[in-house]
Design an enzyme around this catalytic site. Structure first.
Site, short mmCIF file in Angstrom:
data_model
loop_
_atom_site.label_atom_id
_atom_site.label_comp_id
_atom_site.label_asym_id
_atom_site.label_seq_id
_atom_site.Cartn_x
_atom_site.Cartn_y
_atom_site.Cartn_z
N SER A 22 -37.05 -4.50 -14.25
CA SER A 22 -36.71 -5.34 -13.09
C SER A 22 -37.06 -6.79 -13.42
CB SER A 22 -37.44 -4.87 -11.86
OG SER A 22 -38.81 -4.85 -12.13
N CYS A 57 -41.22 13.27 27.89
CA CYS A 57 -39.88 12.67 27.81
C CYS A 57 -39.68 11.72 29.00
CB CYS A 57 -38.82 13.76 27.81
SG CYS A 57 -37.15 13.10 27.85
N TYR A 93 -24.45 -7.91 -17.13
CA TYR A 93 -25.37 -7.84 -18.27
C TYR A 93 -24.77 -6.91 -19.32
CZ TYR A 93 -30.10 -7.29 -20.38
OH TYR A 93 -31.19 -7.29 -21.21
N CYS A 115 -37.67 15.63 22.27
CA CYS A 115 -37.68 16.34 23.53
C CYS A 115 -36.84 17.60 23.29
CB CYS A 115 -37.03 15.47 24.62
SG CYS A 115 -36.62 16.44 26.08
N LYS A 120 -28.12 -12.91 -6.69
CA LYS A 120 -28.83 -11.64 -6.82
C LYS A 120 -28.24 -10.69 -5.78
CE LYS A 120 -33.34 -9.70 -7.63
NZ LYS A 120 -33.26 -8.48 -6.88
N CYS A 168 -36.74 13.42 31.29
CA CYS A 168 -36.81 14.70 31.99
C CYS A 168 -38.24 15.19 32.17
CB CYS A 168 -35.98 15.76 31.26
SG CYS A 168 -36.72 16.31 29.73
N ASP A 210 0.85 -1.20 0.00
CA ASP A 210 0.00 0.00 0.00
C ASP A 210 0.88 1.24 0.00
OD1 ASP A 210 -2.06 -1.69 0.13
OD2 ASP A 210 -2.75 -1.13 2.16
N GLU A 260 -27.01 -16.96 -11.35
CA GLU A 260 -26.12 -15.98 -10.73
C GLU A 260 -26.70 -15.62 -9.37
OE1 GLU A 260 -26.28 -12.70 -13.41
OE2 GLU A 260 -25.16 -13.74 -14.96
N CYS A 277 -32.02 17.93 29.70
CA CYS A 277 -32.44 16.52 29.62
C CYS A 277 -31.18 15.64 29.67
CB CYS A 277 -33.22 16.33 28.32
SG CYS A 277 -33.76 14.65 28.06
N LYS A 328 -36.22 -15.50 -4.72
CA LYS A 328 -35.87 -14.74 -3.51
C LYS A 328 -35.83 -15.66 -2.29
CE LYS A 328 -36.45 -10.17 -4.56
NZ LYS A 328 -36.69 -9.02 -3.82
N ARG A 350 -30.47 3.55 -11.99
CA ARG A 350 -31.67 3.00 -12.62
C ARG A 350 -32.78 4.04 -12.71
NH1 ARG A 350 -36.37 0.35 -11.02
NH2 ARG A 350 -37.09 -1.10 -12.61
N ASP A 374 -27.46 -7.58 -3.55
CA ASP A 374 -28.40 -6.64 -2.93
C ASP A 374 -27.73 -5.27 -2.81
OD1 ASP A 374 -30.69 -5.79 -1.83
OD2 ASP A 374 -30.41 -6.76 0.11
N LYS A 382 -31.17 -17.02 -15.65
CA LYS A 382 -31.29 -16.41 -16.98
C LYS A 382 -31.13 -17.47 -18.06
CE LYS A 382 -29.02 -12.23 -15.30
NZ LYS A 382 -27.83 -11.37 -15.28
S1 IVH Z 1 -30.12 -9.04 -14.48
C1 IVH Z 1 -33.50 -7.33 -17.37
N1 IVH Z 1 -28.58 -10.13 -12.67
O1 IVH Z 1 -32.03 -7.11 -9.52
C2 IVH Z 1 -32.99 -7.68 -16.02
N2 IVH Z 1 -30.01 -8.34 -11.99
O2 IVH Z 1 -35.06 -7.02 -10.05
C3 IVH Z 1 -31.57 -7.39 -15.85
N3 IVH Z 1 -29.75 -7.71 -9.63
O3 IVH Z 1 -32.39 -4.13 -11.32
C4 IVH Z 1 -31.10 -7.63 -14.48
N4 IVH Z 1 -28.20 -9.18 -9.13
O4 IVH Z 1 -30.44 -4.33 -9.71
C5 IVH Z 1 -29.52 -9.19 -12.92
N5 IVH Z 1 -27.12 -11.17 -11.19
C6 IVH Z 1 -28.05 -10.23 -11.44
C7 IVH Z 1 -28.52 -9.35 -10.44
C8 IVH Z 1 -29.50 -8.42 -10.76
C9 IVH Z 1 -28.94 -8.19 -8.67
C10 IVH Z 1 -30.73 -6.62 -9.42
C11 IVH Z 1 -30.63 -5.51 -10.44
C12 IVH Z 1 -31.97 -5.45 -11.10
C13 IVH Z 1 -32.84 -6.13 -10.12
C14 IVH Z 1 -33.98 -6.77 -10.86
#
Ligand code: IVH
Length: 679
Positions: free
Chosen positions: A81, A403, A223, A421, A113, A406, A32, A111, A427, A309, A134, A115, A285
């Site tokens: 989405s 409160c 993507y 408060c 998902k 106090c 570093d 893949e 206090c 989910k 987005r 968060d 996908k």
């Molecule tokens: S593909 C046309 N791949 O989930 C859809 N999305 O509900 C393209 N997300 O807006 C999204 N991990 O923010 C894709 N491996 C992943 C993801 C992913 C998280 C989120 C992304 C998207 C939301 C869709």
């Protein structure tokens, strides 16, 4: 050729390579320290030769640009989405629907998902030109400068990338960054973020990119979009993206048929708890682009992808009581005490009820059985009441109106869900909170008063406001004692002030007198004035007297100071008690003005001149602003007849430009500015 240019070229390539090896390949090549030295060298060469700086300069990773308003642009391809599924049956339904478009068995890519927050990156000729959030899916905000501070997002690509394409992914905050950020916020008496997702999305919208850089965000790209891309499958596109320099998910798997998909889901349901970041499910996908094209989109979602989910873990437990906590600023937070219960690997004893509105909507009654859930949040949430256990005559909990500490009447600010408060100066938890804040590491750093000692001084009536620290003496402190009762986390302990402890405390208090004024201003604990804002206000006004005399208008001229902050500052200095306290601090010898480092002092070539810096320059606006201050000038944010010079860069807003012309102000270019300071 110019040797500075050559060295800038060389360092840019080398440091970008080191970044790639560190942040994407996870294989650091240099220490570093060595990296920082080279980066410093590059930064100073760029400062002296701004014309040689590259668009992908690694110095941009540390930020320095200020964005007041994030422009909105339309997405070329809407950001849709994904549909959600929660069980195997719904997943099979998705598969069956997709089978209608397929000729043979479907190959899926599974893949994780992630968060976080979705991001769209646009590359032209291998250079990152735009990063857009987005937004509402149709249009989003341009956050390019902030995104450039994320080390895992390449600013320049390598290999055989398409001339123009878009790549999407998820910006997220790893657990380590999140924990560090929240502990810093708690120490600064700022509200911690509820979860890494909120922290990531809040960070992306910060005006100061230097702060974004400190948040240590990360990003996975998943993507690739564009016209006539030379790939047949999603997996191929993403693998190629990795070759161009992107950080793509390692956990991705090609799955043949639903059984393999299910195994992937099952595996990560357990394994997700060991990841260094949050995920909330799995994305499935169709791998073939032909199949994706055939299936197309509904109005909201692609038909070729879906998310599965994971359920947040939830348990039922008994509500024992509701207590109300009073924060440093007087905010009242209701907290539920629960019968201890195990949830996602830890014992839960308390849950925040957040505020009166949330408490009301849960409609909790005495002795209720409640469902507790740990979603992305670190603090568990009460989701609902199990009504089957409610006694017929159970009494409803209603929010307190006085409160608990106090007894003052609580006030609800219009349009807000919080009760406050207002008895700030009497206090106890508010007083103690302010004292604790004052001694904090980033404030006056009187660490020998930490760990319950301030509370003890307060209980012994020795300190009531921060000026009292400076009246403490050996005789007042020696021999004091206090027993701190055991808690869930700590055993019972005794604090006793013996000779050594007292000496340490008095020394630390004495040393705090030389803490720079910027930090003292932060330490005062003015509402909404955090560390950075305090620094900006201190630098703008120079000393306490000027700040006390500041008007609302002069305050909001400062970068990042808006209506709320300006009002808090005015309020604070209109309170007579605060003025008396500051007088006492002054008499005790604390720093009341910004000290200029004379060792590096520049000639006062811009003495007293007011500048407005607007537009895009070859170096960051913040660096330019610092140069203005270094040479004796002042920065102001809006153009008025008091402005002496408008330093205009590319893309300066047309309205600003017109206003400057109407007022017949001196509009100067970056080059002209350098001439003014003999550079
Ligand atoms: S593909 C046309 N791949 O989930 C859809 N999305 O509900 C393209 N997300 O807006 C999204 N991990 O923010 C894709 N491996 C992943 C993801 C992913 C998280 C989120 C992304 C998207 C939301 C869709």
């Amino acid at each position: 050729m110019n040797e500075h240019k050559l060295r800038i070229d060389e360092l840019t390539v080398l440091l970008n390579q080191y970044n790639y090896q560190y942040y994407i390949l996870d294989k650091p090549q240099v220490s570093d320290y060595e990296f920082d030295m080279l980066l410093k060298e590059l930064a100073s060469l760029e400062k002296a030769n701004p014309e040689y700086m590259h668009v992908d300069s690694p110095t941009q990773r540390v930020g320095g640009t200020i964005t007041k308003l994030f422009p909105t642009v339309k997405h070329q391809y809407p950001m849709l989405s994904l549909g959600n599924t929660y069980n195997q049956g719904e997943l099979v339904d998705f598969h069956n629907r997709l089978m209608e478009f397929a000729n043979n068995e479907i190959e899926y890519v599974c893949e994780l998902k992630y968060d976080g927050v979705a991001i769209s990156l646009i590359y032209e000729n291998g250079i990152l030109v735009r990063a857009v959030t987005r937004g509402d899916g149709v249009q989003g905000d341009v956050v390019t400068n902030n995104v450039k501070t994320i080390y895992s997002i390449p600013m320049r690509l390598s290999g055989d990338f398409p001339e123009k394409f878009e790549i999407r992914g998820e910006i997220f905050m790893p657990h380590r960054s999140f924990e560090r950020l929240n502990s810093e916020r708690i120490e600064n008496n700022e509200e911690p973020f509820a979860n890494p997702r909120n922290a990531a999305s809040g960070s992306l919208k910060l005006q100061d990119s230097a702060l974004v850089s400190k948040r240590k965000l990360d990003c996975f790209l998943y993507y690739v979009l564009g016209e006539n891309l030379p790939f047949k499958t999603h997996y191929e596109a993403v693998s190629k993206a990795a070759e161009w320099g992107f950080k793509v998910p390692k956990e991705t798997k090609v799955c043949k048929g639903m059984d393999e998909v299910w195994k992937f889901i099952d595996f990560w349901d357990h394994e997700r708890h060991n990841l260094p970041f949050d995920i909330d499910g799995v994305v499935i996908k169709a791998n073939s682009f032909d199949l994706q094209k055939a299936a197309g989109f509904t109005a909201k979602n692609p038909r070729w992808a879906i998310s599965y989910k994971y359920k947040a873990e939830r348990v039922a437990t008994k509500l024992l009581s509701v207590v109300y906590q009073v924060g440093r600023t007087g905010i009242i937070t209701p907290v539920a005490n629960l019968e201890p219960v195990s949830l996602s690997g830890s014992i839960v004893r308390r849950a925040s009820l957040h505020n009166a509105d949330i408490m009301e909507s849960l409609d909790i009654h005495h002795d209720d059985v409640v469902f507790v859930e740990k979603g992305g949040e670190i603090i568990p949430k009460i989701i609902a009441v199990d009504l089957s256990h409610r006694q017929a005559n159970a009494q409803k909990y209603s929010f307190i109106d006085k409160c608990p500490e106090c007894g003052s009447k609580l006030l609800r600010v219009e349009g807000e869900s919080a009760y406050f408060c207002l008895n700030e100066s009497a206090c106890p938890p508010q007083i103690k909170g302010k004292l604790e804040h004052f001694i904090g590491r980033k404030a006056m750093n009187i660490d020998s008063l930490g760990e319950g000692k301030v509370e003890m001084l307060f209980d012994h009536n020795l300190v009531h406001n921060v000026a009292d620290f400076y009246d403490l003496s050996y005789d007042k402190l020696i021999g004091l004692e206090k027993i701190i009762p055991a808690t869930d986390e700590k055993m019972e302990r005794t604090i006793s002030f013996r000779e050594k402890t007292v000496e340490n405390i008095l020394n630390a208090i004495e040393n705090s007198k030389s803490v720079p004024f910027e930090r003292l201003l932060f330490a005062l604990g003015i509402k909404n004035v955090g560390e950075t804002i305090a620094q900006k206000i201190a630098h703008h006004f120079g000393n306490i007297q000027n700040i006390m005399n500041a008007t609302y208008e002069s305050l909001i001229m400062i970068d990042d100071v808006g209506d709320q902050i300006a009002k808090s500052v005015i309020d604070y200095f209109s309170d007579l008690n605060n003025m008396i306290m500051i007088d006492r601090l002054k008499a005790a010898g604390l720093q009341m003005e910004v000290k200029i480092d004379t060792s590096e002092q520049k000639p006062n070539l811009l003495q007293g001149k007011a500048f407005v810096v607007s537009g895009v320059f070859s170096i960051s606006r913040d660096v330019l602003k610092k140069m203005i201050v270094d040479y004796g000038g002042k920065n102001t944010s809006s153009i008025s007849s008091k402005t002496d010079f408008v330093l205009a860069g590319d893309k300066m807003g047309p309205e600003k430009f017109k206003k400057a012309q109407t007022l017949k102000l001196n509009i100067i270019s970056e080059e002209e500015f350098y001439k003014m300071i003999n550079l």
